[in-house]
Write an enzyme that holds these catalytic residues in place. Structure first.
Site, PDB file in Angstrom:
ATOM      1  N   ASP A  12       0.837  -1.189   0.102  1.00 35.81           N
ATOM      2  CA  ASP A  12       0.061   0.024   0.082  1.00 35.81           C
ATOM      3  C   ASP A  12       0.789   1.288  -0.061  1.00 35.81           C
ATOM      4  O   ASP A  12       0.381   2.195   0.440  1.00 35.81           O
ATOM      5  CB  ASP A  12      -1.168  -0.026   1.302  1.00 35.81           C
ATOM      6  CG  ASP A  12      -1.734  -1.163   1.299  1.00 35.81           C
ATOM      7  OD1 ASP A  12      -2.427  -1.746   0.047  1.00 35.81           O
ATOM      8  OD2 ASP A  12      -1.817  -2.002   2.341  1.00 35.81           O
ATOM      9  N   HIS A  41      -4.441  -2.643  -5.928  1.00 30.34           N
ATOM     10  CA  HIS A  41      -3.830  -1.456  -6.412  1.00 30.34           C
ATOM     11  C   HIS A  41      -4.897  -0.362  -6.625  1.00 30.34           C
ATOM     12  O   HIS A  41      -5.921  -0.831  -7.489  1.00 30.34           O
ATOM     13  CB  HIS A  41      -2.887  -1.483  -7.562  1.00 30.34           C
ATOM     14  CG  HIS A  41      -1.711  -2.230  -7.274  1.00 30.34           C
ATOM     15  ND1 HIS A  41      -0.602  -2.735  -8.144  1.00 30.34           N
ATOM     16  CD2 HIS A  41      -0.962  -2.717  -6.079  1.00 30.34           C
ATOM     17  CE1 HIS A  41       0.269  -3.078  -7.532  1.00 30.34           C
ATOM     18  NE2 HIS A  41       0.104  -3.278  -6.414  1.00 30.34           N
TER      19      HIS A  41
END
Ligand code: IMP
Ligand code: MG
Length: 334
Positions: A12, A41
């Site tokens: 992340d 994503h």
């Protein structure tokens, strides 16, 4: 040659945004995605948002060919849905030897106490990987639904490299979630280092000339495991550093930027460049800035100080959600 984009903390970090930007501005002919559906994503481009779990983020450049790596694990339903959403049919292919996660893998994980204790995403990735190691897992070529999407990705990519073309490899998660180099047992089921990513695509180390390690301007972690300097959710909220997981929607744990971890990630991944995302989370006036000279002085100092301590050029700086909210210093620094 190959550029690998990989995460330097616990996932992340904003690899999707960086890979999307490089897709637009990097001169790449193809992009290949590694990893699996536990990693998501988020990509924001010109007012649209995609949550991608398989399709490479560079898809936003319509001239780029897209591959899903031989060492990755797919889910058929997720793949077909994402191909529709991204309108990539015709230029995406899946390696015929990539593994397939089935419902039963998700069900197996749901009952696993060990996985509960580490805070797994429960996407069936670990269970399917275990079966692949035991040579029981079904591979992509065994599923008729995706017959028309199959290819042999490794020779195609090697041919492109031999013709002098540039290939972007999109890694997932972060170094400290690596099965080997992370905070075991609080890790994922694969090696998330640059070398591990490379092994999934079927090309050698000499084909790589750039390794871009991505860090966020602060550290987040979802699931269990050590997180040095962790701050309370209340404080994170006050500082405007609250985030939720792309795949699971879980609240992410938050800590300040960790220079020791960053140094380690840069060394283990043999980084040639570093990208820093979400600078605007620390310095509000940095939001949307696309030129170095227009950053507030403290934000510039933060980056200069990091660069000195990490010892690798910081070439890309994210300043907002949009793929194009990026300060690109590659020309100046490489
Ligand atoms: P699993 O690999 O889904 O079993 O999850 C194992 C650990 O890795 C858990 O702490 C997850 O939260 C973490 N993890 C797996 N994939 C990601 C990701 O893409 N981003 C952040 N954390 C992840
Ligand atoms: Mg993610």
């Amino acid at each position: 040659m190959i550029t690998i984009v990989c995460g330097g903390f616990f996932g992340d970090e904003g690899k999707g945004k960086v890979a999307g930007y490089l897709g637009l501005r990097g001169g790449y002919s193809a992009s290949i995605r590694t990893g699996s559906v536990n990693a998501g994503h988020t990509l924001t481009y010109r007012g649209r948002v995609w949550k991608l779990r398989l399709v490479p983020s560079a898809f936003i450049n319509k001239d780029i060919r897209l591959f899903i790596a031989r060492g990755s694990l797919i889910r058929i339903d997720t793949l077909l849905k994402e191909i529709e959403e991204t309108e990539t049919r015709g230029r995406i292919c899946v390696d015929r030897y990539s593994g397939v996660i089935e419902k039963r893998h998700v069900e197996m994980e749901a009952l696993d106490e060990k996985l509960r204790s580490i805070g797994s995403t429960f996407q069936g990735v670990g269970a399917a990987t275990a079966e692949r190691v035991l040579r029981r897992l079904k591979l992509a070529w065994e599923f008729r639904e995706i017959e028309d999407l199959l290819c042999d990705s490794s020779p195609e990519i090697l041919d492109m490299i031999e013709r002098g073309e540039e290939i972007l490899v999109e890694g997932t998660q972060g170094l400290f979630l690596s099965l080997y180099h992370g905070t075991y047992p609080y890790v994922t089921s694969r090696d998330t280092s640059a070398a591990g990513i490379l092994s999934e695509i079927g090309a050698g180390p000499k084909h790589v000339d750039q390794v871009i390690v991505v860090f966020k301007s602060f550290v987040t972690r979802v699931g269990e495991g050590p997180l040095e300097g962790e701050i309370s959710p209340e404080d994170a909220e006050k500082l405007g550093l609250i985030e939720r997981g792309t795949v699971t929607g879980r609240l992410r744990r938050v800590a300040p930027f960790n220079i020791e971890l960053a140094r380690k990630a840069v060394r283990i991944n043999s980084a040639t460049q570093v990208a820093i995302t979400k600078l605007d989370a620390l310095y509000r006036e940095a939001r949307g800035v696309r030129e170095w000279g227009k950053l507030p002085r403290e934000a510039r100092r933060f980056i200069e100080d990091l660069e000195e301590r990490i010892g690798v050029p910081i070439t890309l700086i994210g300043t907002g959600e949009d793929v194009e909210d990026m300060i690109d210093l590659r020309k100046e620094k490489l």
